[in-house]
Design a protein around this motif. Structure first.
Motif, mmCIF file in Angstrom:
data_model
loop_
_atom_site.group_PDB
_atom_site.id
_atom_site.type_symbol
_atom_site.label_atom_id
_atom_site.label_comp_id
_atom_site.label_asym_id
_atom_site.label_seq_id
_atom_site.Cartn_x
_atom_site.Cartn_y
_atom_site.Cartn_z
ATOM 1 N N LYS A 65 0.801 -1.233 0.000
ATOM 2 C CA LYS A 65 0.000 0.000 0.000
ATOM 3 C C LYS A 65 0.831 1.280 0.000
ATOM 4 N N THR A 66 2.088 1.202 -0.424
ATOM 5 C CA THR A 66 2.899 2.417 -0.530
ATOM 6 C C THR A 66 2.894 2.983 -1.949
ATOM 7 N N VAL A 67 2.484 2.173 -2.921
ATOM 8 C CA VAL A 67 2.370 2.619 -4.311
ATOM 9 C C VAL A 67 0.984 2.254 -4.859
ATOM 10 N N CYS A 68 0.541 1.045 -4.606
ATOM 11 C CA CYS A 68 -0.707 0.521 -5.169
ATOM 12 C C CYS A 68 -1.868 0.667 -4.189
ATOM 13 N N THR A 69 -3.072 0.789 -4.739
ATOM 14 C CA THR A 69 -4.272 0.865 -3.903
ATOM 15 C C THR A 69 -5.180 -0.345 -4.095
ATOM 16 N N LEU A 70 -5.103 -1.004 -5.238
ATOM 17 C CA LEU A 70 -5.994 -2.126 -5.533
ATOM 18 C C LEU A 70 -5.375 -3.487 -5.213
ATOM 19 N N CYS A 71 -4.059 -3.541 -5.070
ATOM 20 C CA CYS A 71 -3.378 -4.815 -4.805
ATOM 21 C C CYS A 71 -3.601 -5.226 -3.350
ATOM 22 N N SER A 72 -3.762 -6.534 -3.136
ATOM 23 C CA SER A 72 -3.998 -7.041 -1.783
ATOM 24 C C SER A 72 -2.697 -7.338 -1.036
ATOM 25 N N SER A 73 -1.599 -7.417 -1.748
ATOM 26 C CA SER A 73 -0.283 -7.603 -1.132
ATOM 27 C C SER A 73 0.676 -6.671 -1.871
ATOM 28 N N MET A 74 1.970 -6.878 -1.713
ATOM 29 C CA MET A 74 2.905 -5.994 -2.412
ATOM 30 C C MET A 74 2.678 -6.089 -3.921
ATOM 31 N N GLY A 75 2.663 -4.949 -4.557
ATOM 32 C CA GLY A 75 2.384 -4.929 -5.986
ATOM 33 C C GLY A 75 3.260 -3.949 -6.736
ATOM 34 N N GLY A 76 3.034 -3.921 -8.027
ATOM 35 C CA GLY A 76 3.715 -2.994 -8.903
ATOM 36 C C GLY A 76 2.689 -2.162 -9.659
ATOM 37 N N MET A 77 2.956 -0.885 -9.805
ATOM 38 C CA MET A 77 2.051 0.035 -10.511
ATOM 39 C C MET A 77 2.619 0.334 -11.893
ATOM 40 N N ILE A 78 1.843 0.044 -12.916
ATOM 41 C CA ILE A 78 2.234 0.427 -14.274
ATOM 42 C C ILE A 78 1.913 1.908 -14.433
ATOM 43 N N TRP A 79 2.949 2.716 -14.480
ATOM 44 C CA TRP A 79 2.750 4.149 -14.676
ATOM 45 C C TRP A 79 2.704 4.497 -16.159
ATOM 46 N N GLN A 102 7.887 -11.005 -15.319
ATOM 47 C CA GLN A 102 8.947 -11.963 -14.978
ATOM 48 C C GLN A 102 9.925 -11.350 -13.977
ATOM 49 N N LYS A 103 10.252 -10.083 -14.185
ATOM 50 C CA LYS A 103 11.155 -9.404 -13.255
ATOM 51 C C LYS A 103 10.491 -9.231 -11.885
ATOM 52 N N LEU A 104 9.214 -8.894 -11.863
ATOM 53 C CA LEU A 104 8.493 -8.735 -10.593
ATOM 54 C C LEU A 104 8.437 -10.054 -9.824
ATOM 55 N N LYS A 105 8.164 -11.159 -10.523
ATOM 56 C CA LYS A 105 8.094 -12.460 -9.864
ATOM 57 C C LYS A 105 9.419 -12.809 -9.191
ATOM 58 N N LYS A 106 10.526 -12.488 -9.830
ATOM 59 C CA LYS A 106 11.841 -12.758 -9.241
ATOM 60 C C LYS A 106 12.053 -11.948 -7.960
ATOM 61 N N LEU A 107 11.330 -10.833 -7.848
ATOM 62 C CA LEU A 107 11.423 -9.990 -6.658
ATOM 63 C C LEU A 107 10.398 -10.389 -5.591
ATOM 64 N N GLY A 108 9.576 -11.403 -5.903
ATOM 65 C CA GLY A 108 8.541 -11.838 -4.958
ATOM 66 C C GLY A 108 7.296 -10.981 -4.993
ATOM 67 N N ILE A 109 7.055 -10.315 -6.103
ATOM 68 C CA ILE A 109 5.863 -9.469 -6.264
ATOM 69 C C ILE A 109 4.960 -10.139 -7.290
ATOM 70 N N PHE A 110 3.708 -10.385 -6.876
ATOM 71 C CA PHE A 110 2.809 -11.175 -7.706
ATOM 72 C C PHE A 110 1.496 -10.459 -8.035
ATOM 73 N N GLU A 111 1.486 -9.133 -7.924
ATOM 74 C CA GLU A 111 0.308 -8.360 -8.302
ATOM 75 C C GLU A 111 0.725 -7.111 -9.066
ATOM 76 N N LEU A 112 -0.132 -6.715 -9.990
ATOM 77 C CA LEU A 112 0.075 -5.504 -10.788
ATOM 78 C C LEU A 112 -1.177 -4.650 -10.750
ATOM 79 N N GLU A 113 -0.983 -3.352 -10.861
ATOM 80 C CA GLU A 113 -2.093 -2.411 -10.918
ATOM 81 C C GLU A 113 -1.830 -1.429 -12.051
ATOM 82 N N ALA A 114 -2.888 -0.960 -12.667
ATOM 83 C CA ALA A 114 -2.780 0.042 -13.732
ATOM 84 C C ALA A 114 -4.066 0.862 -13.757
ATOM 85 N N TRP A 115 -3.964 2.087 -14.198
ATOM 86 C CA TRP A 115 -5.122 2.974 -14.346
ATOM 87 C C TRP A 115 -5.112 3.527 -15.760
ATOM 88 N N THR A 116 -6.286 3.598 -16.364
ATOM 89 C CA THR A 116 -6.387 4.146 -17.714
ATOM 90 C C THR A 116 -7.748 4.804 -17.898
#
Length: 193
Positions: A65-79, A102-116
Motif C-alpha cells: 500500500k505504498t504505491v498501489c491501492t488495488l493490490c492485496s499484497s505488495m504490488g507494482g504500478m504500471i505508470w 517476470q522481473k516482478l516475480k523474481k522480486l517476490g511481487i505477484f500483483e500488478l495495478e494500472a489505471w487508464t
C-alpha cells in the motif's frame, strides 16, 4: 528486442510515449522529461532498428500500500505502457508486460495495478492480458465558463483559467452533465502467475 531503459533513451522514450498517446484520451498528457520514481522500478524499452518502439515503467512496493491501492499484497504500478503507432498490434505491449511480470516475480511481487481512461481498445487490451477492473473515478477537465462555476482562488489577483480534478463521489452523472470533458479513469489489477 526488449531491454532495460537507460538515460540515453530519454528522448526516444518521450517521443514514443507522445505518439502512442496522441489518439487516446490522454492526448494532452505530454511529458518533457521522463519521470523518476520514489520506490524501486522496472523500466523497459522495446527497440527496433535503434528506435524505441515501446516502453513500460512499473514502480513496485517494498511495503504493501505504498504505491498501489488495488493490490492485496505488495504490488507494482504500471505508470507508463506505450507502443509507437507504427508498431502497434504486433504484440509488443504484451511482450513488455510479460518481461516486467517476470522481473516482478523474481522480486517476490505477484500483483500488478494500472489505471487508464475510457478508451475502449485500451481497456480491452488490459482485460485481454488478464487484468480485472477494480474501482474508478472521473478525470474532469475544467475550462472556459466552467471555471467560474467550479473553481475559485483565495489569492487576490489570481484567476484560474483551467483546472484538472479527480471526482470520486457518488453523483458521477451530474459531473458528466456539468463539464464538457470528463473521462472515467478505470483501475485494473492482476495476479501475476
Amino acid at each position: 528486442m526488449i531491454r532495460e531503459y537507460c538515460k540515453n533513451d530519454e528522448e526516444g522514450w518521450l517521443r514514443c510515449r507522445v505518439l502512442s498517446f496522441l489518439h487516446t484520451a490522454y492526448y494532452d498528457n505530454v511529458l518533457t522529461k521522463k519521470e523518476s520514481y520514489t520506490h524501486p522500478s522496472i523500466e523497459l524499452v522495446a527497440v527496433e532498428s535503434g528506435e524505441i518502439v515501446g516502453l513500460i515503467d512499473v514502480e513496485y512496493e517494498t511495503r504493501p500500500k505504498t504505491v498501489c491501492t488495488l493490490c492485496s499484497s505488495m504490488g507494482g504500478m504500471i505508470w507508463h505502457i506505450a507502443v509507437h503507432p507504427d508498431f502497434q498490434r504486433k504484440g509488443i505491449g504484451a511482450q513488455l508486460l510479460l518481461a516486467a511480470e517476470q522481473k516482478l516475480k523474481k522480486l517476490g511481487i505477484f500483483e500488478l495495478e494500472a489505471w487508464t481512461r475510457d478508451d475502449p481498445w485500451v481497456n480491452e487490451w488490459y482485460q485481454k492480458n488478464g487484468f480485472r477492473k477494480g474501482s474508478s473515478n472521473l478525470h474532469v477537465f475544467i475550462d472556459g465558463e466552467e471555471v467560474d462555476r467550479a473553481v475559485c482562488s483565495s489569492i487576490p489577483g489570481l484567476k484560474p483559467l483551467e483546472a484538472f480534478a479527480h471526482y470520486s463521489g457518488e453523483n458521477k452523472e451530474k459531473i458528466r452533465k456539468s463539464f464538457n470533458r470528463v473521462y472515467e479513469c478505470r483501475g485494473y489489477y492482476k495476479k501475476i502467475r
